[in-house]
Design a protein around this motif. Structure first.
Motif, PDB file in Angstrom:
ATOM      1  N   UNK A 187      14.615  -6.652  -2.737  1.00 38.97           N
ATOM      2  CA  UNK A 187      15.500  -6.486  -1.582  1.00 38.97           C
ATOM      3  C   UNK A 187      14.945  -5.311  -0.798  1.00 38.97           C
ATOM      4  N   UNK A 188      14.558  -5.563   0.433  1.00 40.18           N
ATOM      5  CA  UNK A 188      13.922  -4.528   1.234  1.00 40.18           C
ATOM      6  C   UNK A 188      14.598  -4.400   2.587  1.00 40.18           C
ATOM      7  N   UNK A 189      14.572  -3.184   3.112  1.00 39.71           N
ATOM      8  CA  UNK A 189      14.998  -2.948   4.487  1.00 39.71           C
ATOM      9  C   UNK A 189      13.742  -2.598   5.278  1.00 39.71           C
ATOM     10  N   UNK A 190      13.558  -3.273   6.405  1.00 39.38           N
ATOM     11  CA  UNK A 190      12.350  -3.036   7.189  1.00 39.38           C
ATOM     12  C   UNK A 190      12.607  -3.338   8.657  1.00 39.38           C
ATOM     13  N   UNK A 191      11.915  -2.601   9.520  1.00 38.34           N
ATOM     14  CA  UNK A 191      11.962  -2.910  10.949  1.00 38.34           C
ATOM     15  C   UNK A 191      10.602  -3.408  11.431  1.00 38.34           C
TER      16      UNK A 191
END
Length: 300
Positions: A187-191
């Motif tokens: 589970x990753x948060x990325x822009x």
């Protein structure tokens, strides 16, 4: 039926200037799920809640089948690798090797050969003090650290922050290899749009503390399109707005309408049935889809 690695049900957190949730979200096991959204949307806050580093005001969460915030959590936390967005300044005075020696004591599955291999691939010298490493080198060291004990779940908060293009490509390859056993989850948060496109199986859109929607990546890009349709008169706009999948209709020059559809196959079928001609079509980018979802204000 897919197994669930992470579950959030009715989760809320209330702060003086920000409210998170309610969030209802299941993250499937064995896949990469990316959360994208603007800064301040609640991504990092969600990670902290999942790790029981902060407490929710409502709702329940589970990770790898274990309830979060209940009982002894040491066993299931050993199955998690967490890369936070910002490095911990409290570690600045110690060497990378010293931190690795401390961390490995907590993990029976620590693989020193894997750790050394990751350092070689990233070209990181762990004899350097963490505070003396560049931002990119520090990031690469921390990524090696969280993967070295071969966790079942990786929580990555902006994993490529500070990485140069060569290191970024290495990270992509390393994360693909990490997923090869088939039972691991990220589970990753990325822009970084290209990062999401290359890694994610599922995409979650988030803004203002709310989940805007969760989509299977390939289906998302197949369905969300902009269609350009020649129109004879202004009354055509009303007809177009009633067609399945259509979210927005606006003029795009004289006699041309720009249609945003979240179900392009159905929209195209309806257009053809109504004898509209499709001038051109193009798939939407992730940031464009996020903007439409935020403007629509419909939260899944």
């Amino acid at each position: 039926m897919e197994k669930v690695a992470i579950s959030l049900a009715g989760v809320e957190q209330h702060r003086a200037h920000f409210r998170l949730g309610p969030i209802d979200l299941d993250i499937p096991e064995g896949y990469v799920t990316a959360i994208i959204g603007p800064n301040g949307s609640g991504k990092s806050s969600t990670f902290r809640l999942l790790l029981d580093l902060s407490k929710p005001d409502a709702g329940q969460m589970s990770i790898l089948g274990h309830p979060v915030g209940q009982g002894d959590d040491r066993s299931w936390k050993r199955q998690i690798g967490y890369l936070q967005e910002e490095s911990d300044y409290l570690d600045n005075s110690i060497r990378g090797s010293e931190k690795a020696t401390f961390i490995r004591k907590w993990y029976a599955e620590w693989d020193v050969n894997l750790y050394q291999d990751l350092l070689r691939r990233f070209e990181v010298d762990d004899s350097i003090k963490l505070g003396k490493m560049s931002k990119g080198m520090r990031r690469k060291f921390e990524l090696a650290l969280v993967i070295a004990h071969k966790p079942k779940l990786l929580l990555l908060d902006e994993p490529s922050s500070g990485l140069d293009p060569i290191a970024w490509r290495s990270m992509i390859d390393i994360l693909h290899r990490y997923m090869e056993p088939g039972d691991r989850t990220i589970l990753m948060a990325s822009h970084i749009i290209d990062e999401v496109r290359r890694l994610a199986d599922y995409i979650v859109f988030m803004a203002r503390g709310q989940i805007l929607g969760k989509y299977e990546k390939d289906e998302l890009f197949e369905r969300w399109h902009v269609l350009y349709v020649p129109a004879a008169n202004d009354s055509d706009r009303g007809k177009l707005l009633t067609m399945p999948g259509v979210i927005e209709v606006e003029l795009a020059g004289v006699g041309m309408y720009r249609i945003v559809s979240e179900d392009a196959p159905q929209t195209e079928e309806a257009l053809q049935a109504a004898q509209f001609t499709i001038g051109s079509r193009q798939a939407m980018q992730l940031d464009e889809i996020l903007q439409v979802l935020m403007q629509r204000g419909v939260y899944a």
